[in-house]
Design a protein around this motif. Structure first.
Motif, PDB file in Angstrom:
ATOM      1  N   LYS A  63     -44.118 -13.251  38.441  1.00  0.00           N
ATOM      2  CA  LYS A  63     -42.778 -13.823  38.650  1.00  0.00           C
ATOM      3  C   LYS A  63     -42.786 -15.352  38.623  1.00  0.00           C
ATOM      4  O   LYS A  63     -41.883 -15.991  39.157  1.00  0.00           O
ATOM      5  CB  LYS A  63     -42.138 -13.315  39.941  1.00  0.00           C
ATOM      6  N   LYS A  64     -43.813 -15.935  38.015  1.00  0.00           N
ATOM      7  CA  LYS A  64     -43.892 -17.381  37.853  1.00  0.00           C
ATOM      8  C   LYS A  64     -44.307 -17.673  36.418  1.00  0.00           C
ATOM      9  O   LYS A  64     -45.239 -17.074  35.899  1.00  0.00           O
ATOM     10  CB  LYS A  64     -44.959 -17.997  38.767  1.00  0.00           C
ATOM     11  N   GLY A  65     -43.640 -18.643  35.833  1.00  0.00           N
ATOM     12  CA  GLY A  65     -44.115 -19.160  34.564  1.00  0.00           C
ATOM     13  C   GLY A  65     -45.244 -20.136  34.826  1.00  0.00           C
ATOM     14  O   GLY A  65     -45.489 -20.542  35.977  1.00  0.00           O
ATOM     15  N   GLU A 119     -45.420 -23.287  34.152  1.00  0.00           N
ATOM     16  CA  GLU A 119     -44.959 -24.561  34.691  1.00  0.00           C
ATOM     17  C   GLU A 119     -44.820 -24.507  36.210  1.00  0.00           C
ATOM     18  O   GLU A 119     -45.299 -25.388  36.929  1.00  0.00           O
ATOM     19  CB  GLU A 119     -43.626 -24.963  34.058  1.00  0.00           C
ATOM     20  N   ARG A 120     -44.174 -23.479  36.715  1.00  0.00           N
ATOM     21  CA  ARG A 120     -43.989 -23.333  38.165  1.00  0.00           C
ATOM     22  C   ARG A 120     -45.333 -23.170  38.866  1.00  0.00           C
ATOM     23  O   ARG A 120     -45.602 -23.797  39.895  1.00  0.00           O
ATOM     24  CB  ARG A 120     -43.080 -22.133  38.461  1.00  0.00           C
ATOM     25  N   PHE A 121     -46.186 -22.316  38.318  1.00  0.00           N
ATOM     26  CA  PHE A 121     -47.494 -22.020  38.904  1.00  0.00           C
ATOM     27  C   PHE A 121     -48.320 -23.300  39.065  1.00  0.00           C
ATOM     28  O   PHE A 121     -48.778 -23.631  40.165  1.00  0.00           O
ATOM     29  CB  PHE A 121     -48.220 -21.001  38.018  1.00  0.00           C
ATOM     30  N   THR A 136     -47.384 -26.455  38.771  1.00  0.00           N
ATOM     31  CA  THR A 136     -46.677 -27.468  39.556  1.00  0.00           C
ATOM     32  C   THR A 136     -46.875 -27.226  41.049  1.00  0.00           C
ATOM     33  O   THR A 136     -47.121 -28.177  41.812  1.00  0.00           O
ATOM     34  CB  THR A 136     -45.178 -27.496  39.200  1.00  0.00           C
ATOM     35  N   LEU A 137     -46.784 -25.975  41.486  1.00  0.00           N
ATOM     36  CA  LEU A 137     -47.003 -25.657  42.903  1.00  0.00           C
ATOM     37  C   LEU A 137     -48.408 -26.081  43.347  1.00  0.00           C
ATOM     38  O   LEU A 137     -48.586 -26.640  44.429  1.00  0.00           O
ATOM     39  CB  LEU A 137     -46.813 -24.161  43.150  1.00  0.00           C
ATOM     40  N   HIS A 170     -46.594 -11.284  43.732  1.00  0.00           N
ATOM     41  CA  HIS A 170     -45.676 -12.403  43.973  1.00  0.00           C
ATOM     42  C   HIS A 170     -45.622 -12.753  45.461  1.00  0.00           C
ATOM     43  O   HIS A 170     -45.762 -13.917  45.842  1.00  0.00           O
ATOM     44  CB  HIS A 170     -44.280 -12.056  43.453  1.00  0.00           C
ATOM     45  N   LYS A 199     -44.767 -20.076  46.736  1.00  0.00           N
ATOM     46  CA  LYS A 199     -43.869 -19.246  45.932  1.00  0.00           C
ATOM     47  C   LYS A 199     -43.212 -20.114  44.900  1.00  0.00           C
ATOM     48  O   LYS A 199     -42.469 -19.880  44.122  1.00  0.00           O
ATOM     49  CB  LYS A 199     -42.832 -18.562  46.796  1.00  0.00           C
TER      50      LYS A 199
END
Length: 146
Positions: free
Chosen positions: A10-12, A14-16, A18-19, A118, A146
């Motif tokens: 449930k993460k692309g 970029e999100r992964f 970046t976190l 997730h 998340k």
């Protein structure tokens, strides 16, 4: 000391990534039994190692010793074990494997445990983080990304 957990579903990408960068993760500790999953291309071992190093300057460790055994995992997936039973069996496995001795405090500082789920609620990465925190000499805060 802060330690983190993250799941890649449930993460692309970029999100992964970046976190991980935003939280200044230093080492990603992959606690999946199989790190060649087809679920997300960026989360396969070879790709993940490259992206972590190049995008985030993060070290990658695969630690199947912090994964459930095939029997425990199959039992849970087949619904032969409830989550509560899974937790008991997995925590016993961590104790038998002396999981607290597998990582030193230096590696744990800024470490993030990775699995696919997730949410951490019913994922073994939460159990690993809690087990390690309970055996640490440091005051550990666990943060689920998340």
């Amino acid at each position: 000391m802060d330690i983190y957990t993250i799941g890649f579903t449930k993460k692309g990408a970029e999100r992964f990534f970046t976190l991980l960068k935003m939280n200044e993760v230093k080492t990603l500790i992959d606690v999946r039994l199989n790190n060649a999953s087809q679920l997300a291309g960026f989360a396969k071992k070879g790709d993940l190692t490259y992206f972590l190093r190049e995008l985030c300057n993060i070290e990658y460790l695969h630690m199947p010793q912090l994964s459930p055994s095939e029997d425990i995992l199959k039992g849970y997936k087949a619904k032969a074990l409830s989550w509560t039973e899974y937790e008991v069996k997995f925590n016993t496995l961590l104790k038998n494997r002396a999981a607290e001795s597998l990582l030193d405090e230096e590696v744990l500082e800024g470490a993030c445990f990775l699995c696919s789920e997730h949410d951490a609620d019913q994922c073994h990465r939460r159990l690993v983080a809690e087990y390690i925190a309970s055996h640490s000499q440091s005051n550990v805060t666990i943060k689920h990304l998340k």
